[in-house]
Design an enzyme around this catalytic site. Structure first.
Site, mmCIF file in Angstrom:
data_model
loop_
_atom_site.group_PDB
_atom_site.id
_atom_site.type_symbol
_atom_site.label_atom_id
_atom_site.label_comp_id
_atom_site.label_asym_id
_atom_site.label_seq_id
_atom_site.Cartn_x
_atom_site.Cartn_y
_atom_site.Cartn_z
ATOM 1 N N ARG A 18 0.840 -1.212 0.000
ATOM 2 C CA ARG A 18 0.000 0.000 0.000
ATOM 3 C C ARG A 18 0.876 1.264 0.000
ATOM 4 O O ARG A 18 0.945 1.975 -1.005
ATOM 5 C CB ARG A 18 -0.961 -0.019 1.203
ATOM 6 C CG ARG A 18 -2.063 1.024 1.163
ATOM 7 C CD ARG A 18 -1.611 2.423 1.542
ATOM 8 N NE ARG A 18 -1.022 2.495 2.874
ATOM 9 C CZ ARG A 18 -0.408 3.578 3.337
ATOM 10 N NH1 ARG A 18 -0.295 4.673 2.599
ATOM 11 N NH2 ARG A 18 0.128 3.580 4.558
ATOM 12 N N HIS A 211 9.304 6.513 7.949
ATOM 13 C CA HIS A 211 9.921 6.524 6.612
ATOM 14 C C HIS A 211 11.423 6.757 6.798
ATOM 15 O O HIS A 211 11.867 7.293 7.822
ATOM 16 C CB HIS A 211 9.257 7.599 5.739
ATOM 17 C CG HIS A 211 7.881 7.188 5.289
ATOM 18 N ND1 HIS A 211 7.597 6.789 4.006
ATOM 19 C CD2 HIS A 211 6.717 7.073 5.973
ATOM 20 C CE1 HIS A 211 6.319 6.460 3.916
ATOM 21 N NE2 HIS A 211 5.749 6.632 5.090
ATOM 22 N N CYS A 242 4.957 9.020 -0.055
ATOM 23 C CA CYS A 242 3.583 9.514 0.008
ATOM 24 C C CYS A 242 3.378 10.529 -1.104
ATOM 25 O O CYS A 242 4.181 11.457 -1.240
ATOM 26 C CB CYS A 242 3.304 10.152 1.366
ATOM 27 S SG CYS A 242 1.691 10.955 1.454
ATOM 28 N N ASN A 251 9.150 3.594 3.495
ATOM 29 C CA ASN A 251 9.335 3.254 4.906
ATOM 30 C C ASN A 251 10.635 2.486 5.031
ATOM 31 O O ASN A 251 11.196 2.015 4.058
ATOM 32 C CB ASN A 251 8.208 2.318 5.371
ATOM 33 C CG ASN A 251 6.903 3.008 5.456
ATOM 34 O OD1 ASN A 251 6.313 3.302 4.436
ATOM 35 N ND2 ASN A 251 6.440 3.276 6.653
#
Ligand code: HMG
Ligand code: MG
Length: 300
Positions: A18, A211, A242, A251
């Protein structure tokens, strides 16, 4: 707990499919499904597999419903999805998500850019999500973004991080994931932030979502582990970022996290070799080298 106050076990919440793939435009649904199935086969038992956000805002996630419908589910694995509003939750329920997550922020500017509303408005939008999820017995996770800095506002007051975290917790989120969205944190600040939140939300209900933009994530996690946190979000091969935080990298790579934890005698239940193979395969699909140093070092 070990003598040093470290947990003996850490639960890893894998966000690569995701948080990682929401930034990638070229990955087919077949490749996404393969990744999710390989992660489960490697022993990852919490996988964020989908995101029911506006397809106009994030077209990369428009196949989320089909992903949840088509994956071969492995027993004991929780497949979860982001749901910013009631519409998102309805779509997630329809597709069979086991668990969902709402996502707020400790920064007003980030909230506006990311979900098009203020922090207070976002809380109001989450109310009906929580109510329907409760009715359907679906667990809800809560994210708080920008806990160690904001791409638009810079420094963020940790009191605000703690305030938003407490609101989400009191609304019924079973776990609050603290997002260093742009990876600017450093160990002592990260630890102070977690301690401030832990004054209002039980530390057992907190997760770290760091992250790795500045290469600080492992050090930050190590500093925070001593507070008693034992849930960590990470992204296989270090995928991602993002779309509303320019320059944010992925991340922390799950492979690097697993290697460190196992080396510290902390169990994760994950097979590092299989995990690294999954990360290498998706990296190949993306036409780049894995973002995990450990996967680069291992020959798998
Ligand atoms: P909006 O435009 O304010 O929403 O977007 P709206 O309610 O006015 O609706 C506008 C249109 O979107 C309508 O369609 C709705 O039906 C549709 P139209 O009538 O124009 O055809 N719509 C939806 N469609 C599908 N699914 C939905 C949905 N909701 C509305 N759920 C909204 C508000 C939140 C939807 C929008 O801002 C959005 O989708 N934002 C995406 C944000 C995002 O995905 N960010 C990345 C994930 S967060 C993250 O990565 C951080 C995290 O990792 C933690 C960290 O690192 O800090 C979690
Ligand atoms: Mg994130």
């Amino acid at each position: 707990m070990l003598a040093s106050n470290l947990p003996t076990q850490v639960s890893i919440f894998e966000v690569g499919a995701r948080d990682g793939l929401q930034n990638e435009t070229t990955v087919s649904i077949e490749n996404k499904i393969t990744l999710i199935e390989q992660l489960a086969a490697a022993g990852v038992n919490r996988i964020e597999a989908a995101s029911f956000v506006s397809p106009k805002w994030v077209p990369q996630m428009a196949d989320s419903g089909n992903i949840l419908r088509q994956i071969k589910r492995q027993q004991g694995v929780v497949y979860s999805a982001l749901t910013p509003n009631l519409k998102g939750l309805e779509l997630a329920l329809d597709a069979g998500a086991d668990e969902v997550a709402i996502f707020g922020a400790a920064s007003e500017s980030f909230s506006q850019r990311n979900i098009n509303c203020s922090i207070d408005e976002s809380i109001a939008r989450f109310e009906p999500v929580m109510a329907l999820a409760k009715e359907r017995h679906i667990k809800v996770r809560g994210y708080v973004s920008c806990v160690l800095g904001c791409p638009y506002e810079g420094e963020i007051n940790i009191t605000e991080v703690a305030r938003v975290s407490e609101i989400l917790y009191k609304m019924g989120c079973y776990e609050i994931s603290l997002g260093d969205t742009i990876g600017v944190g450093t160990p002592l600040k990260a630890r102070k932030m977690v301690e401030a939140v832990a004054n209002l939300v039980p530390v057992e209900q907190l997760a770290l979502h760091f992250h790795d933009t500045y290469g600080q994530a492992l050090a930050n996690i190590q500093a925070c582990l001593e507070t008693g946190v034992s849930v960590i979000d990470s992204s296989v091969a270090g995928l991602g970022g993002c779309p509303y935080a320019k320059g944010a990298s992925g991340n922390l790579a799950t492979e690097d996290l697993v290697y460190m934890l196992h080396g510290m005698g902390i169990e994760t239940g994950i097979d590092l070799q299989k995990l690294a193979r999954a990360g290498n395969q998706i990296s190949q699909v993306l036409g780049r080298t894995t973002g995990s140093k450990v996967a680069q070092a291992l020959t798998v």
